[in-house]
Scaffold this motif. Sequence first.
Motif, PDB file in Angstrom:
ATOM      1  N   ARG A 229       0.811  -1.218   0.000  1.00 14.03           N
ATOM      2  CA  ARG A 229       0.000   0.000   0.000  1.00 14.03           C
ATOM      3  C   ARG A 229       0.844   1.267   0.000  1.00 14.03           C
ATOM      4  O   ARG A 229       0.339   2.350  -0.288  1.00 14.03           O
ATOM      5  CB  ARG A 229      -0.935   0.009   1.207  1.00 14.03           C
ATOM      6  CG  ARG A 229      -1.982  -1.093   1.191  1.00 14.03           C
ATOM      7  CD  ARG A 229      -2.950  -0.975   2.371  1.00 14.03           C
ATOM      8  NE  ARG A 229      -3.974  -1.998   2.313  1.00 14.03           N
ATOM      9  CZ  ARG A 229      -3.869  -3.216   2.825  1.00 14.03           C
ATOM     10  NH1 ARG A 229      -2.744  -3.570   3.441  1.00 14.03           N
ATOM     11  NH2 ARG A 229      -4.858  -4.087   2.735  1.00 14.03           N
TER      12      ARG A 229
ATOM     13  N   ASP B 130     -12.473   6.805  -2.947  1.00 13.18           N
ATOM     14  CA  ASP B 130     -11.970   6.797  -1.575  1.00 13.18           C
ATOM     15  C   ASP B 130     -12.169   5.425  -0.928  1.00 13.18           C
ATOM     16  O   ASP B 130     -11.290   4.917  -0.218  1.00 13.18           O
ATOM     17  CB  ASP B 130     -12.691   7.854  -0.734  1.00 13.18           C
ATOM     18  CG  ASP B 130     -12.527   9.268  -1.264  1.00 13.18           C
ATOM     19  OD1 ASP B 130     -12.982   9.528  -2.396  1.00 13.18           O
ATOM     20  OD2 ASP B 130     -11.956  10.105  -0.555  1.00 13.18           O
ATOM     21  N   ILE B 131     -13.343   4.830  -1.176  1.00 15.09           N
ATOM     22  CA  ILE B 131     -13.632   3.518  -0.606  1.00 15.09           C
ATOM     23  C   ILE B 131     -12.650   2.476  -1.139  1.00 15.09           C
ATOM     24  O   ILE B 131     -12.093   1.669  -0.386  1.00 15.09           O
ATOM     25  CB  ILE B 131     -15.077   3.111  -0.912  1.00 15.09           C
ATOM     26  CG1 ILE B 131     -16.058   4.051  -0.187  1.00 15.09           C
ATOM     27  CG2 ILE B 131     -15.337   1.666  -0.498  1.00 15.09           C
ATOM     28  CD1 ILE B 131     -17.498   3.906  -0.633  1.00 15.09           C
TER      29      ILE B 131
ATOM     30  N   TYR C 264      -9.687   2.987  -2.309  1.00 18.45           N
ATOM     31  CA  TYR C 264      -8.375   3.254  -1.708  1.00 18.45           C
ATOM     32  C   TYR C 264      -8.323   2.676  -0.291  1.00 18.45           C
ATOM     33  O   TYR C 264      -7.342   2.019   0.085  1.00 18.45           O
ATOM     34  CB  TYR C 264      -8.107   4.759  -1.679  1.00 18.45           C
ATOM     35  CG  TYR C 264      -6.733   5.113  -1.160  1.00 18.45           C
ATOM     36  CD1 TYR C 264      -5.651   5.207  -2.021  1.00 18.45           C
ATOM     37  CD2 TYR C 264      -6.520   5.351   0.203  1.00 18.45           C
ATOM     38  CE1 TYR C 264      -4.381   5.524  -1.551  1.00 18.45           C
ATOM     39  CE2 TYR C 264      -5.259   5.667   0.687  1.00 18.45           C
ATOM     40  CZ  TYR C 264      -4.190   5.754  -0.193  1.00 18.45           C
ATOM     41  OH  TYR C 264      -2.941   6.059   0.286  1.00 18.45           O
ATOM     42  N   GLY C 265      -9.380   2.892   0.478  1.00 17.59           N
ATOM     43  CA  GLY C 265      -9.413   2.360   1.834  1.00 17.59           C
ATOM     44  C   GLY C 265      -9.380   0.849   1.884  1.00 17.59           C
ATOM     45  O   GLY C 265      -8.873   0.261   2.846  1.00 17.59           O
TER      46      GLY C 265
ATOM     47  N   ARG D 134      -4.580   0.599  -5.199  1.00 18.61           N
ATOM     48  CA  ARG D 134      -3.592   1.662  -5.344  1.00 18.61           C
ATOM     49  C   ARG D 134      -3.358   2.062  -6.802  1.00 18.61           C
ATOM     50  O   ARG D 134      -2.544   2.943  -7.079  1.00 18.61           O
ATOM     51  CB  ARG D 134      -2.256   1.231  -4.723  1.00 18.61           C
ATOM     52  CG  ARG D 134      -2.284   1.182  -3.194  1.00 18.61           C
ATOM     53  CD  ARG D 134      -2.505   2.551  -2.585  1.00 18.61           C
ATOM     54  NE  ARG D 134      -2.537   2.529  -1.130  1.00 18.61           N
ATOM     55  CZ  ARG D 134      -3.630   2.339  -0.385  1.00 18.61           C
ATOM     56  NH1 ARG D 134      -4.792   2.148  -0.985  1.00 18.61           N
ATOM     57  NH2 ARG D 134      -3.577   2.342   0.932  1.00 18.61           N
TER      58      ARG D 134
ATOM     59  N   LEU E  54      -5.861  11.289  -3.593  1.00 14.67           N
ATOM     60  CA  LEU E  54      -5.803  10.068  -2.801  1.00 14.67           C
ATOM     61  C   LEU E  54      -4.439   9.386  -2.871  1.00 14.67           C
ATOM     62  O   LEU E  54      -4.008   8.745  -1.909  1.00 14.67           O
ATOM     63  CB  LEU E  54      -6.862   9.077  -3.294  1.00 14.67           C
ATOM     64  CG  LEU E  54      -8.308   9.360  -2.910  1.00 14.67           C
ATOM     65  CD1 LEU E  54      -9.256   8.519  -3.755  1.00 14.67           C
ATOM     66  CD2 LEU E  54      -8.529   9.077  -1.426  1.00 14.67           C
TER      67      LEU E  54
END
Length: 394
Positions: free
Chosen positions: A136, A170-171, A173-174, A178, A216
């Motif tokens: 990550r 965003d979700i 990425y969380g 990547r 992000l």
Amino acid sequence: MSGYESYDYLDGDLHLPRDPLTPEFNRVPPYDGGHTPAVVERAERLLAATITISLHDHPVRFPADMANTPAYNRTGRQFTAFEGLRASGLTVVFDNMMDGTATVTGNTPWQWEDVVTDLGMRQADIAHQSDVVVIRTLADIHAAYAAGRTGLVFGLEAATPIGNDLDRLDILYGLGIRQIGLAYSQSNGLGAGLSERTDFGLTDFGRAAVRRMNQLGLAIDVSHSSDRTGIDAADASDVPVFITHAGARALWDIPRLKSDDVLRAVAAGGGVIGMSAAPHTTISRDHPTHSLLSVMDHFEYCAELLGIDHVAFGPDTLYGDHVGLHTTFSFMLGAAAATTEDHPRVEYVDGLENPTESFHNIAAWLVEHGYSDDEIGKVLGGNVLRVLGEVWAG
């Protein structure tokens, strides 16, 4: 944890109808590059001394009969090739899972639920062994190299699953994603895909998505995007973008490969193009029978056009019959074959058949053809690492 097979942690509780999977070794005869022992020794030494990065591969096992792939995918469980990765010499693999050409449903691609399922299942499996890790951050890459492990950077070949909701970036990425491609062959709300009859480029929503991805720290890929979309994205992004797996259309005129204008636009922004080896794509007129030699023709062309700092490798290989996969999912991949030039059909791309063999053969070819240690280090991973330093810095 040597010898681990995917989902072993379930201790026999996994009762899934499963056809035999392709073995991780010796599906086809080994490649014979005709190299001397000295060439092979130097190539292997450089692989060991370099953070080696594949910009695009699918390091998972497929059914021995590719026609069974849709049923296999409906189980929701892709089997990571842990043994094959250990032998690959790779530090990092950009793993775009299989949610486009081989979606979990085996029918309609790019469904949000399928992507989340695939991402969760793969990471649950990886968490139960110790030789392969999820990447990550840049620190994760360096830690994997220091520990002698292989890291997977999870990505998607298209942003189609976000629909018109930027917050889904965003979700993702969380959840560990990547890197994301903007569009696949089919267009979406972000921009035109490479099979679009009218190349309308990046949309306003696509520009907003590029900005959010920059914020992000999501790497942007334009491998399957149209020419205009790729050029627009390179211009709109504040950081370099990738063409993770493609080649030069100047050498073989099919839509799946990239025009010089696209290549130059990506390089002008500091980006990198990874050479692909998907069957019957990166062919050349000098080597029309698709093999490592064909792919390296594309590498040399791009290195001369763009400079050595803007080329790398994204072979787009897997463990199984890749030609058979294209046949199974031909409804998704028709644009790749559109050419007026005759070429021999191959059963596999000799020298670049799976992630285990690819970089060993690439490194030996580079040594054989007189590239310096510094140049080899750049194209095996250094160039990608440089771009990630800019993309993931935020």
